[in-house]
Design a protein around this motif. Structure first.
Motif, PDB file in Angstrom:
ATOM      1  N   UNK A 221     -13.824   5.939  -4.361  1.00 22.30           N
ATOM      2  CA  UNK A 221     -13.732   4.577  -4.864  1.00 22.30           C
ATOM      3  C   UNK A 221     -12.307   3.832  -4.440  1.00 22.30           C
ATOM      4  N   UNK A 222     -11.282   4.499  -4.014  1.00 22.10           N
ATOM      5  CA  UNK A 222     -10.176   3.880  -3.793  1.00 22.10           C
ATOM      6  C   UNK A 222     -10.372   3.408  -2.104  1.00 22.10           C
ATOM      7  N   UNK A 223     -11.189   4.181  -1.320  1.00 22.26           N
ATOM      8  CA  UNK A 223     -11.420   3.790  -0.065  1.00 22.26           C
ATOM      9  C   UNK A 223     -12.357   2.475  -0.301  1.00 22.26           C
ATOM     10  N   UNK A 224     -13.057   2.562  -0.664  1.00 21.23           N
ATOM     11  CA  UNK A 224     -14.013   1.408  -0.885  1.00 21.23           C
ATOM     12  C   UNK A 224     -13.288   0.085  -1.449  1.00 21.23           C
ATOM     13  N   UNK A 225     -12.149   0.527  -2.251  1.00 23.97           N
ATOM     14  CA  UNK A 225     -11.731  -0.820  -2.712  1.00 23.97           C
ATOM     15  C   UNK A 225     -10.783  -1.510  -1.667  1.00 23.97           C
ATOM     16  N   UNK A 229     -10.882  -4.951   0.655  1.00 24.87           N
ATOM     17  CA  UNK A 229      -9.894  -6.104   0.644  1.00 24.87           C
ATOM     18  C   UNK A 229      -9.465  -6.328  -0.969  1.00 24.87           C
ATOM     19  N   UNK A 230      -9.705  -5.370  -2.076  1.00 22.64           N
ATOM     20  CA  UNK A 230      -9.348  -5.769  -3.434  1.00 22.64           C
ATOM     21  C   UNK A 230      -7.958  -5.766  -3.683  1.00 22.64           C
ATOM     22  N   UNK A 231      -7.809  -6.718  -3.956  1.00 22.77           N
ATOM     23  CA  UNK A 231      -6.325  -6.971  -4.347  1.00 22.77           C
ATOM     24  C   UNK A 231      -5.605  -5.913  -5.365  1.00 22.77           C
ATOM     25  N   UNK A 232      -4.580  -5.000  -5.281  1.00 22.43           N
ATOM     26  CA  UNK A 232      -4.232  -4.399  -6.290  1.00 22.43           C
ATOM     27  C   UNK A 232      -3.152  -4.874  -7.113  1.00 22.43           C
ATOM     28  N   UNK A 233      -3.560  -4.811  -8.652  1.00 18.81           N
ATOM     29  CA  UNK A 233      -2.961  -5.824  -9.441  1.00 18.81           C
ATOM     30  C   UNK A 233      -1.509  -5.756  -9.485  1.00 18.81           C
ATOM     31  N   UNK A 234      -0.827  -4.519  -9.383  1.00 18.51           N
ATOM     32  CA  UNK A 234       0.370  -4.381  -9.290  1.00 18.51           C
ATOM     33  C   UNK A 234       1.449  -4.763  -8.204  1.00 18.51           C
ATOM     34  N   UNK A 263      -5.585   1.089   3.236  1.00 18.31           N
ATOM     35  CA  UNK A 263      -4.853   2.300   3.402  1.00 18.31           C
ATOM     36  C   UNK A 263      -3.234   2.451   3.135  1.00 18.31           C
ATOM     37  N   UNK A 264      -2.695   2.751   4.029  1.00 19.26           N
ATOM     38  CA  UNK A 264      -1.128   2.981   3.683  1.00 19.26           C
ATOM     39  C   UNK A 264      -0.290   1.679   3.903  1.00 19.26           C
ATOM     40  N   UNK A 265      -1.435   0.541   4.661  1.00 23.69           N
ATOM     41  CA  UNK A 265      -0.667  -0.852   5.023  1.00 23.69           C
ATOM     42  C   UNK A 265      -0.680  -1.632   3.933  1.00 23.69           C
ATOM     43  N   UNK A 266       0.224  -2.528   3.804  1.00 21.39           N
ATOM     44  CA  UNK A 266       0.238  -3.607   2.883  1.00 21.39           C
ATOM     45  C   UNK A 266       0.073  -4.987   3.322  1.00 21.39           C
ATOM     46  N   UNK A 267      -0.823  -5.979   3.303  1.00 26.49           N
ATOM     47  CA  UNK A 267      -1.028  -7.200   3.980  1.00 26.49           C
ATOM     48  C   UNK A 267      -0.368  -8.189   2.924  1.00 26.49           C
ATOM     49  N   UNK A 268       0.477  -9.062   3.371  1.00 31.68           N
ATOM     50  CA  UNK A 268       1.009  -9.990   2.583  1.00 31.68           C
ATOM     51  C   UNK A 268       1.034 -11.376   3.395  1.00 31.68           C
TER      52      UNK A 268
END
Length: 318
Positions: A221-225, A229-234, A263-268
């Motif tokens: 589920x997390x991998x699919x998210x 590219x589902x945005x993490x709310x936090x 994955x481990x990357x954050x895109x902002x």
């Protein structure tokens, strides 16, 4: 001249732990297939197949880890591979995690169907002696490896290692189920309940398959998210809080933020709309403002892709 290259099986590095896990998984899978054929146990053979899948997926995980690590090194940025993948390799991590979890689920579903077929067909006769020996050896080895991998990951904090530790826990739980089943079958031999013995192997296999199907669901589920590219709310809330503070402090009109975790990357990506009559600023001043925003977002990391732009045209921020 002293060799400064890290050891291939260094337990303090992500790649070293994964290499150790691959070697252990391969040994356990080979032992499971051998003992399974010797005992005529579909339960133990499934354990071997499960282990072989884990070996393949852990090897892929190791490959992705190496690609991500190399792509963030300055001296490697001009390599041919990095020129073909200029956006990095973070997107491969959730793909591998998702495929790994899906393969585990698929193998469990297939084995579960076979277990149901065996139950309907009258069960399966197995050699309990080799089966019990294998179960005991597996519990000791897999429990030790699960504890080792989890402990190593406290300092590393890798999603790949976390999934690998979960797989070792699943494997140890399966072996415990084997031991209970085989010892129970041995105890029932020669009693009025001896007719149940052929059903033990497929029945426990079915229970194990149900457990294996459920265990990787969170990872898939997390991998699919991440893939979608589902945005993490936090993370979105943190970025918005920083951006609002910058807008208020420097008198900008508004901002737009685009956030994703891969994955481990954050895109902002942050776009600030500046007043058309805002005072002229030197490029050095804009760069200092970018540094201020980057520090407010958190500690700089090679796994963060940060883009900050300033414009007077709202269309550039949409």
């Amino acid at each position: 001249m002293r060799n400064t290259r890290p050891a291939r099986f260094d337990p303090t590095t992500e790649q070293g732990v994964l290499r150790l896990s691959i070697a252990a998984s391969l040994a356990m899978a080979a032992a499971a297939v051998g003992f399974g054929l010797l005992a005529n146990s579909s339960l133990i053979i499934f354990d071997g197949i499960y282990g072989l899948i884990d070996v393949v997926m852990t090897w892929l995980s190791l490959l992705v880890v190496r690609l991500i690590s190399q792509s963030t090194q300055v001296e490697a940025l001009q390599s041919r591979l990095n020129q073909r993948f200029t956006m990095g390799f973070w997107h491969l991590e959730p793909i591998v995690l998702g495929v790994s979890g899906s393969l585990m689920i698929g193998a469990a579903l297939y084995a579960g169907v076979n277990a149901v077929d065996a139950l309907i067909s009258g069960g399966r006769q197995i050699a309990l002696g080799p089966a019990i020996v294998f179960a005991v050896l597996s519990i000791v080895a897999e429990t030790g490896l699960a504890l080792f991998v989890r402990r190593a990951n406290r300092a590393i904090g890798s999603e790949f290692i976390a999934l690998d530790a979960k797989n070792w826990v699943v494997a140890a739980s399966m072996s415990a189920a084997y031991l209970v089943a085989f010892v129970g079958g041995w105890a029932l031999g020669g009693t009025a309940w001896a007719w149940l013995v052929p059903y033990i192997d497929p029945a426990i296999l079915l229970l194990v398959c149900l457990f294996v199907v459920v265990a990787p669901l969170g990872t898939v589920r997390q991998a699919l998210s991440d893939i979608l590219l589902i945005t993490p709310a936090d993370l979105q809330a943190h970025v918005d809080a920083v951006a609002r503070a910058i807008v208020a402090k420097h008198g900008f009109l508004e901002y737009r933020s685009y956030v994703a975790k891969v994955g481990r990357g954050e895109q902002i990506e942050l776009f600030f709309v500046v007043r058309a009559d805002d005072r002229p600023r030197a490029l050095l001043e804009w760069d200092r403002l970018r540094d201020e925003i980057g520090q407010a977002l958190g500690e700089e990391s090679t796994d963060r892709w940060l883009t900050i732009m300033f414009t007077t045209d709202r269309e550039w921020a949409i």
